[in-house]
Design an enzyme around this catalytic site. Structure first.
Site, short mmCIF file in Angstrom:
data_model
loop_
_atom_site.label_atom_id
_atom_site.label_comp_id
_atom_site.label_asym_id
_atom_site.label_seq_id
_atom_site.Cartn_x
_atom_site.Cartn_y
_atom_site.Cartn_z
N LYS A 1 -4.60 -58.61 -118.92
CA LYS A 1 -4.96 -59.98 -118.55
C LYS A 1 -5.34 -60.80 -119.79
O LYS A 1 -4.93 -61.93 -119.96
CB LYS A 1 -6.14 -60.00 -117.56
N ARG B 1 -15.04 -52.40 -127.88
CA ARG B 1 -16.01 -52.98 -126.95
C ARG B 1 -17.00 -51.93 -126.48
O ARG B 1 -16.62 -50.78 -126.24
CB ARG B 1 -15.28 -53.55 -125.73
N ARG C 1 -15.64 -48.57 -114.36
CA ARG C 1 -14.96 -49.87 -114.22
C ARG C 1 -13.68 -49.73 -113.39
O ARG C 1 -13.36 -50.59 -112.58
CB ARG C 1 -14.65 -50.45 -115.60
N ARG D 1 -13.57 -61.01 -108.66
CA ARG D 1 -13.52 -59.54 -108.78
C ARG D 1 -13.87 -58.86 -107.47
O ARG D 1 -13.86 -57.64 -107.42
CB ARG D 1 -14.53 -59.12 -109.83
N ARG E 1 -8.38 -49.29 -127.03
CA ARG E 1 -8.44 -50.73 -127.31
C ARG E 1 -9.37 -51.07 -128.47
O ARG E 1 -10.49 -50.57 -128.56
CB ARG E 1 -8.90 -51.46 -126.05
P1 AMP Z 1 -13.98 -57.82 -118.52
O1 AMP Z 1 -14.03 -58.35 -119.92
O2 AMP Z 1 -13.27 -58.76 -117.58
O3 AMP Z 1 -13.44 -56.42 -118.44
O4 AMP Z 1 -15.49 -57.77 -118.00
C1 AMP Z 1 -16.45 -56.96 -118.63
C2 AMP Z 1 -17.66 -56.75 -117.70
O5 AMP Z 1 -18.25 -58.03 -117.39
C3 AMP Z 1 -17.32 -56.14 -116.36
O6 AMP Z 1 -17.26 -54.73 -116.40
C4 AMP Z 1 -18.50 -56.64 -115.50
O7 AMP Z 1 -19.68 -55.91 -115.80
C5 AMP Z 1 -18.69 -58.05 -116.04
N1 AMP Z 1 -17.86 -59.03 -115.29
C6 AMP Z 1 -16.80 -59.75 -115.77
N2 AMP Z 1 -16.30 -60.55 -114.81
C7 AMP Z 1 -17.05 -60.32 -113.70
C8 AMP Z 1 -17.00 -60.83 -112.36
N3 AMP Z 1 -16.09 -61.73 -111.97
N4 AMP Z 1 -17.94 -60.37 -111.48
C9 AMP Z 1 -18.88 -59.49 -111.84
N5 AMP Z 1 -18.96 -58.96 -113.08
C10 AMP Z 1 -18.05 -59.36 -114.01
#
Ligand code: AMP
Length: 215
Positions: free
Chosen positions: A13, A160, A171, A88, A127
């Protein structure tokens, strides 16, 4: 063009969002990036979000919905946006629909990047991200020319905090249980375009753009 990029962690994404944002001249809005910025700043919101992020769990709906509401009101989002990592779960998707209905600007399309579980694991463990320009590499699949250095801007690469084996497992479980039901949710609204998110990055971009062009 008001869109969502849907997919598991590691489905691409972020990578595709950067390209699409340039091509369609609309911002990529990533709740993950907004939350990581808040954590780095040490804001109250960042402090509230950090524990859930470290564990690979979801941050509260209230926090992320508030972030999105605020971000889509910026001038650069007038012509649309690409939401990345939001919604999400079903409550977030319903809240988004309500929010956009109130603005009389409904969501127009959702593109799913479909990637098998084994491939996601390999992508997430390998990554690396450039600290300066955000370019994304993978030590197994698309390594930088020099170890830990960005090919394009020579910035340092980092892993990360939530890309460690234990958090990655959480996750992916969270995706399966809470996010995957959105596929059916958006299918029933006739908004879903499903793309196989495997193979060459440019070929995936072409497929995603072909879907975007119909939105
Ligand atoms: P990402 O970079 O999209 O993988 O997001 C990293 C982390 O941020 C996730 O594992 C969640 O802990 C939090 N996060 C990101 N987007 C959301 C969302 N829409 N709802 C809840 N937590 C989120």
């Amino acid at each position: 063009m008001r869109t969502v990029l849907l997919g598991a962690p590691g489905s691409g994404k972020g990578t595709q969002g950067v390209v699409l944002s340039k091509k369609y001249d609309i911002p990529q809005i990533s709740t993950g990036d907004l939350l990581r910025a808040a954590v780095t700043e040490g804001s109250e919101l960042g402090k509230q979000a950090k524990a859930a992020m470290d564990a690979g769990a979801l941050v509260s709906d209230e926090i992320v919905i508030g972030l999105i509401r605020e971000r889509i009101s910026h001038d650069d989002a007038t012509n649309g946006y690409i939401l990345d990592g939001f919604p999400r779960n079903i409550p977030q998707a319903k809240a988004l629909d309500t929010m956009l209905e109130e603005l009389n600007q409904p969501l127009q399309g959702v593109v799913l990047l479909d990637v098998a579980f084994e491939e996601l694991l390999q992508r997430l463990t390998g990554r690396r991200t450039c600290k300066d320009c955000g370019a994304i590499y993978n030590v197994h699949l698309s390594p930088p020319q020099r170890e830990d250095e960005c090919d394009s801007c020579h910035g340092p690469l980092f892993q990360r905090a939530d890309d460690n084996a234990e958090t990655i497992g959480n996750r992916l479980n969270v995706y399966q249980e809470q996010t995957a039901p959105l596929v059916e949710f958006y299918q029933s609204q006739n908004k879903l375009h499903s793309i196989a998110g495997v193979g060459h990055v440019d070929a995936i971009t072409d497929a995603v753009c072909a879907a975007f062009d119909t939105i």
